[in-house]
Design a protein around this motif. Structure first.
Motif: not given
Ligand code: C2E
Ligand code: MG
Ligand code: MG
Length: 628
Positions: A363, A377, A380, A391, A396, A405, A441, A468, A504, A561, A587, A615-617
């Motif tokens: 993304q 970004e 996963l 998701r 995770v 992990i 990790q 991050e 976050d 977001g 993404p 990826e819903s709003t």
């Molecule tokens: P994050 O790092 O804060 O990633 C942003 C999350 O917000 C992502 O969710 C993304 O799809 C979502 N997002 C981005 N823009 C918007 C938006 O406009 N509206 C809404 N509602 N959501 C939005 P995702 O991909 O489901 O990831 C969730 C969390 O999972 C991530 O939060 C991150 O903390 C974790 N994550 C993702 N990939 C990895 C990874 O490879 N390793 C680890 N350890 N954690 C991961």
């Protein structure tokens, strides 16, 4: 031993009875020769019999005759014995006078009567008496055979004590002295039976210390053991005497509360335990703080047997952990469903790693003023064969607990580096890629070493990577080695030239001094503050404070977001430089990202098609397309 006593007693009784009869015969005229010898033999047997024998008149409770062994064993002369009432010579537990006589009469070699023999020197001996009714002329008397069992009793008592000690050792935990799992296996079914009989409620509280492993890892097992002892004492002291506190093993304890009047009573008890453990503990001169997560299951509501009650209290305990630890949860059937789901996720996640079900989507992070993509970004994705895209939020934490992990994190890292190299080969202007790294990790893998190796291998500058970390991963108060491990890991990443972002931001332990000390490059303001930025005054205040603070510390700020224009405009006014959200792009797979990497401002009217339908709003609205 009993059989031997029986045979011995019966034999003694027979000979003794014969001997006693001869007492009468002595008074009669002499019998023929063989009869005389016969009588003498039996008289001799009675006289020389090694154990005590009496003839007792039950009416007067007097001894009529006694053999020499009786004289020897009691220390009284024959005359003295005859003068002594039976009740003075022998005493029985709770037996006196007529009762003693009644019991003596009933005793036989099969069921001898246990008595204390009071000797002339004041000592007491443990004896067993058996009795045979005899008729002496017109008189009904009792032949009483007495057997000294003092030594046997001593041995028995000793064995009993030994047995009790062994039993105690087997059913108690050596470290804390509390009853153990074996004890629970016996006691809990009994307690359930009792509750069933009395129609009452029983509560099973499952306790698990929060992050006890960290104490063990950072301070060593000795300190861990001392902490467990203190915990055991505190929990025990918090409960009523009739409640049972068991150490199941490790840092797990179970409390059983019987006769529970209301759930309120259980809530109070669990709250008391939480409070008692919160107070700092001084171990080896250092102050430690530990908290506990508690799950509660009630009989009969939540389970009918031990297995079900333990399983459900354990499930509720996991729920307490999920709710941020240091709290308690009552079991509900929904939790069981979640636990089953969790177990299912864990097992299919293991296969996912091997069977290429994992993928990485990207993304863009966009400069608010220029609309250029400044970073991507890596997120996963798990494409489950039956459930579609799962998701990361759902797996995770499970991957962390299951120890998966690290390999998953390595996979994301490798894929992100390979994709970047591929974009570069395709002629794209590459930008730094941000990788999410969890606390576990960071501590358990040598992430800097992996990045160094992979970037070298693929000819990529490590500064093209950004890690991050969540606030809790870096700032959370940790002890000793665990904290050093995180600090070292971040330090090594910085040395490599990898950028550090705090993800976050605002949801955790935000602290200015930490940000300074850790020399953070970027802060990502959590989506929860951005969502209602335009309507919620407190969110607006928080976001503007974060932006101001970051500017002061020379830290970049990304707002996460962004779904709508008004939010973006507000952020621009507040001086926020970067944004990420569905408003710009969802993404998307690596192949779809090349078009974002042209180096020129992104044409936001052509949004990247979102393959990820999950990826819903959240509001049910589809994100608006950006018009230039
Ligand atoms: P994050 O790092 O804060 O990633 C942003 C999350 O917000 C992502 O969710 C993304 O799809 C979502 N997002 C981005 N823009 C918007 C938006 O406009 N509206 C809404 N509602 N959501 C939005 P995702 O991909 O489901 O990831 C969730 C969390 O999972 C991530 O939060 C991150 O903390 C974790 N994550 C993702 N990939 C990895 C990874 O490879 N390793 C680890 N350890 N954690 C991961
Ligand atoms: Mg992130
Ligand atoms: Mg985030």
């Amino acid at each position: 031993m009993t059989q031997l006593a029986f045979v011995f007693g019966a034999l003694a009784g027979l000979i003794f009875a014969l001997g006693a009869v001869l007492l009468v015969k002595r008074l009669r005229p002499a019998a023929p020769g063989w009869v005389k010898n016969y009588d003498e033999a039996h008289l001799a047997a009675f006289e020389q019999w090694p154990t005590t024998a009496f003839v007792l008149d039950p009416a007067s409770e007097r001894i009529l005759a006694a053999n020499p062994a009786a004289v020897r064993n009691t220390g009284y002369s024959l005359q003295e014995l005859r003068a002594l009432p039976f009740g003075k010579l022998f005493a029985g537990e709770g037996m006196e006078g007529q009762e003693l006589m009644r019991r003596v009469r009933e005793a036989n070699s099969r069921a001898p009567l246990e008595l204390r023999q009071c000797c002339s020197d004041g000592t007491q001996r443990s004896v067993e008496a058996s009795c045979y009714p005899l008729t002496l002329g017109a008189q009904s008397v009792l032949a009483v055979a007495v057997h000294d069992v003092t030594v046997r009793r001593k041995v028995e008592t000793h064995l009993l004590e030994k047995h009790q000690e062994l039993d105690r050792l087997a059913h108690h935990d050596q470290l804390t002295g509390l009853p153990n799992r074996l004890y629970l296996q016996v006691h809990l079914p009994e307690a359930i039976e009792e509750a069933k009989r009395k129609n009452s409620v029983l509560a099973v509280l499952f306790l698990d210390l929060d992050r006890f492993k960290h104490v063990n890892d950072s301070r060593g097992h000795e300190t861990g053991d001392k902490l467990l002892k203190t915990v055991a004492q505190r929990v025990r002291a918090t409960m009523r005497a009739e409640d049972v506190v068991v150490r199941m093993g490790g840092d797990e304890f179970v409390v059983i509360m019987k006769g529970v009047g209301s759930t309120e009573q259980v809530n109070e008890a669990a709250g008391r335990i939480n409070n008692a453990l919160c107070a700092p503990m001084v171990v080896d001169g250092r102050t430690l703080v530990t908290t506990v997560s508690i799950g509660v299951a009630l009989y009969p509501r939540d389970g009918a047997d031990m297995g079900e009650l333990l399983r459900h209290s354990d499930t509720a305990m996991y729920q307490a952990k999920d709710r941020g630890r240091n709290n308690f949860q009552l079991f509900s059937p929904g939790m069981d469903k979640r636990l089953k789901e969790r177990i299912a996720i864990e097992s299919s996640l293991r296969t996912a790693l091997q069977s290429r079900q994992l993928d990485v989507h990207y993304q863009p992070i966009v400069d608010i003023e220029t609309h250029r993509v400044v970073a991507l970004e890596a997120l996963l994705r798990w494409k489950h064969p039956n459930h579609g895209y799962v998701r990361p939020e759902r797996f995770v934490s499970i991957a962390e607990e299951a120890g998966l992990i690290v390999p998953i994190g390595d996979f994301v890292l490798q894929r992100a580096i390979e994709d970047t190299v591929r974009w570069r080969q395709a002629g794209a202007t590459i930008v730094p890629v941000a990788i999410n790294v969890s606390a576990v990790q960071l501590q358990r893998s040598n992430i800097a070493e992996t990045i160094s190796r992979l970037t070298k291998q693929h000819g990529l500058d490590p500064s093209m990577l950004q890690v991050e970390l969540t606030e809790s991963a870096v700032f959370e108060r940790r002890e000793g080695r665990a904290r050093e491990a995180s600090q070292d890991a971040v330090g090594r990443l910085r040395e490599l030239g990898v950028h550090i972002a705090i993800d976050d931001f605002g949801t955790g332990y935000s602290s200015l001094s930490y940000l300074k000390r850790w020399r953070v490059d970027t802060l990502k303001i959590d989506r929860s503050f951005v969502r209602d930025l335009v309507t919620d005054m407190s969110d607006l205040a928080i976001v503007s404070a974060i932006i101001a603070m970051a500017r002061h510390l020379n830290i970049k700020v990304v707002a996460e977001g962004i779904e709508g224009w008004p939010q973006l405009e507000k952020l621009r006014q507040l001086g926020c430089c970067y944004a990420q959200g569905y408003l710009f792009a969802r993404p998307a797979p690596a192949a779809d990202c090349v078009r974002l990497l042209s180096g020129s401002p992104v044409d936001l009217t052509q949004r990247i098609p979102a393959l990820d339908m999950l990826e819903s709003t959240g509001s049910g609205e589809q994100p608006q397309a950006i018009r230039a």
